[in-house]
Design an enzyme around this catalytic site. Structure first.
Site, PDB file in Angstrom:
ATOM      1  N   ASN A 108      32.690 -26.200  67.194  1.00  0.00           N
ATOM      2  CA  ASN A 108      31.462 -26.943  66.898  1.00  0.00           C
ATOM      3  C   ASN A 108      30.290 -25.971  66.889  1.00  0.00           C
ATOM      4  OD1 ASN A 108      29.685 -29.210  66.562  1.00  0.00           O
ATOM      5  ND2 ASN A 108      29.200 -29.109  68.746  1.00  0.00           N
ATOM      6  N   HIS A 110      26.192 -25.846  67.687  1.00  0.00           N
ATOM      7  CA  HIS A 110      25.181 -26.625  68.404  1.00  0.00           C
ATOM      8  C   HIS A 110      23.873 -25.835  68.397  1.00  0.00           C
ATOM      9  CE1 HIS A 110      23.667 -29.594  71.186  1.00  0.00           C
ATOM     10  NE2 HIS A 110      23.186 -28.624  71.929  1.00  0.00           N
ATOM     11  N   SER A 137      24.687 -21.952  69.132  1.00  0.00           N
ATOM     12  CA  SER A 137      25.956 -21.531  69.736  1.00  0.00           C
ATOM     13  C   SER A 137      27.113 -22.150  68.969  1.00  0.00           C
ATOM     14  CB  SER A 137      26.055 -22.033  71.188  1.00  0.00           C
ATOM     15  OG  SER A 137      24.920 -21.666  71.944  1.00  0.00           O
ATOM     16  N   ASP A 146      29.557 -30.726  74.071  1.00  0.00           N
ATOM     17  CA  ASP A 146      28.924 -29.405  73.913  1.00  0.00           C
ATOM     18  C   ASP A 146      29.253 -28.469  75.080  1.00  0.00           C
ATOM     19  OD1 ASP A 146      27.714 -30.332  71.546  1.00  0.00           O
ATOM     20  OD2 ASP A 146      26.020 -31.151  72.667  1.00  0.00           O
TER      21      ASP A 146
HETATM   22  C1  GRF Z   1      22.525 -28.401  62.294  1.00  0.00           C
HETATM   23  O1  GRF Z   1      21.323 -28.069  62.907  1.00  0.00           O
HETATM   24  C2  GRF Z   1      23.596 -28.475  63.341  1.00  0.00           C
HETATM   25  O2  GRF Z   1      23.493 -27.536  64.346  1.00  0.00           O
HETATM   26  C3  GRF Z   1      23.290 -29.844  63.824  1.00  0.00           C
HETATM   27  O3  GRF Z   1      22.974 -30.636  62.758  1.00  0.00           O
HETATM   28  C4  GRF Z   1      22.498 -29.803  61.735  1.00  0.00           C
HETATM   29  C5  GRF Z   1      23.442 -29.975  60.587  1.00  0.00           C
HETATM   30  O4  GRF Z   1      22.946 -29.518  59.415  1.00  0.00           O
HETATM   31  N1  GRF Z   1      23.849 -30.323  64.973  1.00  0.00           N
HETATM   32  P1  GRF Z   1      23.901 -29.424  58.134  1.00  0.00           P
HETATM   33  O5  GRF Z   1      24.480 -30.803  57.885  1.00  0.00           O
HETATM   34  O6  GRF Z   1      24.961 -28.413  58.432  1.00  0.00           O
HETATM   35  O7  GRF Z   1      22.973 -29.003  57.042  1.00  0.00           O
END
Ligand code: GRF
Length: 197
Positions: A108, A110, A137, A146
């Site tokens: 994942n 985050h 991360s 997370d």
């Molecule tokens: C990113 O900031 C990711 O870390 C988060 O949601 C956003 C997703 O953006 N949790 P995308 O759909 O990859 O453009």
């Protein structure tokens, strides 16, 4: 033989695109499925344009029944036989029933320097805390939200003038560098931490 990667999204899928575009040439993996929990997810069209199979498992008809939603999710994933599952902006909490089924296969991204700011509103919380740096991360997914082992981090200085929006705009391009870098190592069986820049 290439590792088979399924990517789970909820939104625009910019991380998904970065991952998919990275899996070419001598990369040890290839994308085999992009799955969203809503037919509205903008990333689905981008995946289809890249020639990647897509699927939707809408969580809404399942209501509070997470187990039934996750059973359908697992079944849909299993049909594509993935070796690795990348959560890329996938906005559903996954229970232990699901995470244990795909243990050691799921990553994942985050938008915080974990273990700080698990959950939502990470950038606002980093600003509120007066942190001097922020970032993102990539970690392995376990039943703890997370909370799995961290495989890579990218850092940016947090500026006094930052808002959650300006910070997000600086962190997102780093996500697009970090996630492919970690995936490449992970797919090659290397769990060495990636640190950017
Ligand atoms: C990113 O900031 C990711 O870390 C988060 O949601 C956003 C997703 O953006 N949790 P995308 O759909 O990859 O453009």
């Amino acid at each position: 033989m290439s590792k088979r990667v399924a990517i789970l999204i909820s939104g625009g899928g910019s991380n998904m695109v970065a991952l998919a575009q990275s899996m070419t040439d001598d990369h040890p993996a290839r994308p085999v499925l992009v799955l969203a929990n809503s037919a509205d997810a903008g990333g689905l069209e981008k995946a289809a344009d890249m020639g990647i199979a897509t699927a939707v498992v809408d969580h809404r008809p399942y209501g509070q029944d997470r187990a039934a939603f996750e059973a359908k999710l697992s079944k849909t994933l299993a049909a594509h036989n993935p070796d690795i599952i990348c959560l890329a902006g996938f906005m559903r909490v996954l229970t232990a029933g699901f995470t244990s089924q795909w243990q050691d296969q799921m990553l994942n991204i985050h938008p915080s320097l974990l273990p700080k700011y698990k959950g939502l509103n990470t950038h606002a919380r980093a600003i509120e805390a007066g942190d001097s740096e922020a970032g993102c991360s990539v970690h392995q997914v376990t039943a703890e939200l997370d909370g799995g082992p961290i495989l890579g981090q990218a850092r940016v200085p947090l500026l006094a003038s930052d808002t959650p929006e300006t910070l997000a705009a600086r962190v997102l391009p780093l996500e697009h560098q970090l996630y492919p870098a970690v995936l490449r190592r992970f797919a090659a069986g290397d769990a060495t931490m990636v640190n950017l820049p």
